[in-house]
Design a protein around this motif. Structure first.
Motif, PDB file in Angstrom:
ATOM      1  N   TRP A  60      -1.881 -22.729  10.357  1.00  0.00           N
ATOM      2  CA  TRP A  60      -2.810 -23.299  11.319  1.00  0.00           C
ATOM      3  C   TRP A  60      -3.563 -22.189  12.050  1.00  0.00           C
ATOM      4  CZ3 TRP A  60      -3.251 -23.106  16.653  1.00  0.00           C
ATOM      5  CH2 TRP A  60      -4.077 -24.063  17.236  1.00  0.00           C
ATOM      6  N   VAL A  61      -2.852 -21.154  12.481  1.00  0.00           N
ATOM      7  CA  VAL A  61      -3.490 -20.021  13.175  1.00  0.00           C
ATOM      8  C   VAL A  61      -4.462 -19.306  12.231  1.00  0.00           C
ATOM      9  CG1 VAL A  61      -3.067 -17.751  14.213  1.00  0.00           C
ATOM     10  CG2 VAL A  61      -1.622 -19.699  14.834  1.00  0.00           C
ATOM     11  N   LYS A  62      -4.036 -19.045  10.986  1.00  0.00           N
ATOM     12  CA  LYS A  62      -4.913 -18.350  10.030  1.00  0.00           C
ATOM     13  C   LYS A  62      -6.189 -19.132   9.760  1.00  0.00           C
ATOM     14  CE  LYS A  62      -1.428 -15.751   7.496  1.00  0.00           C
ATOM     15  NZ  LYS A  62      -0.691 -15.620   6.225  1.00  0.00           N
ATOM     16  N   GLU A  63      -6.085 -20.455   9.666  1.00  0.00           N
ATOM     17  CA  GLU A  63      -7.268 -21.289   9.435  1.00  0.00           C
ATOM     18  C   GLU A  63      -8.245 -21.158  10.595  1.00  0.00           C
ATOM     19  OE1 GLU A  63      -5.987 -25.297   8.846  1.00  0.00           O
ATOM     20  OE2 GLU A  63      -5.028 -24.849   6.924  1.00  0.00           O
ATOM     21  N   ARG A  64      -7.748 -21.112  11.817  1.00  0.00           N
ATOM     22  CA  ARG A  64      -8.629 -21.019  12.974  1.00  0.00           C
ATOM     23  C   ARG A  64      -9.216 -19.624  13.130  1.00  0.00           C
ATOM     24  NH1 ARG A  64      -6.486 -25.060  12.035  1.00  0.00           N
ATOM     25  NH2 ARG A  64      -7.178 -26.966  12.953  1.00  0.00           N
ATOM     26  N   MET A  65      -8.547 -18.615  12.639  1.00  0.00           N
ATOM     27  CA  MET A  65      -9.076 -17.258  12.712  1.00  0.00           C
ATOM     28  C   MET A  65     -10.251 -17.077  11.760  1.00  0.00           C
ATOM     29  SD  MET A  65      -5.624 -14.985  13.127  1.00  0.00           S
ATOM     30  CE  MET A  65      -6.514 -13.448  13.032  1.00  0.00           C
ATOM     31  N   GLY A  66     -10.282 -17.853  10.687  1.00  0.00           N
ATOM     32  CA  GLY A  66     -11.347 -17.741   9.709  1.00  0.00           C
ATOM     33  C   GLY A  66     -12.629 -18.454  10.101  1.00  0.00           C
ATOM     34  N   ARG A  67     -12.588 -19.195  11.202  1.00  0.00           N
ATOM     35  CA  ARG A  67     -13.774 -19.956  11.625  1.00  0.00           C
ATOM     36  C   ARG A  67     -14.736 -19.103  12.393  1.00  0.00           C
ATOM     37  NH1 ARG A  67     -11.361 -25.845  13.357  1.00  0.00           N
ATOM     38  NH2 ARG A  67     -10.540 -26.288  11.322  1.00  0.00           N
TER      39      ARG A  67
END
Length: 67
Positions: A60-67
């Motif tokens: 979840w954290v990695k997905e938000r960092m890619g935005r």
């Protein structure tokens, strides 16, 4: 805010509670608890408890960092 007793991601327990999520994100426990109720956040209900699998939290954290 209290310092975490965990020094690395690998030391975290398999499931995280709201207090742990709050420490990891640097937010208040009440903010973490609200987040755990949001659609799309990887929280699981076990009885009356909400917990977050640490692997799903990391994703979840990695997905938000890619935005």
């Amino acid at each position: 805010m209290n310092e975490s007793i965990y020094k690395s991601y690998d030391e975290l327990p398999l499931f995280l509670n709201a207090r742990m999520v709050a420490q990891l994100l640097g937010v208040s426990p009440s903010s973490a608890y609200e987040l755990m109720h949001e659609k799309g956040f990887p929280a699981l209900r076990i009885g009356s408890r909400l917990v977050v699998p640490k692997a799903e939290f990391q994703n979840w954290v990695k997905e938000r960092m890619g935005r």
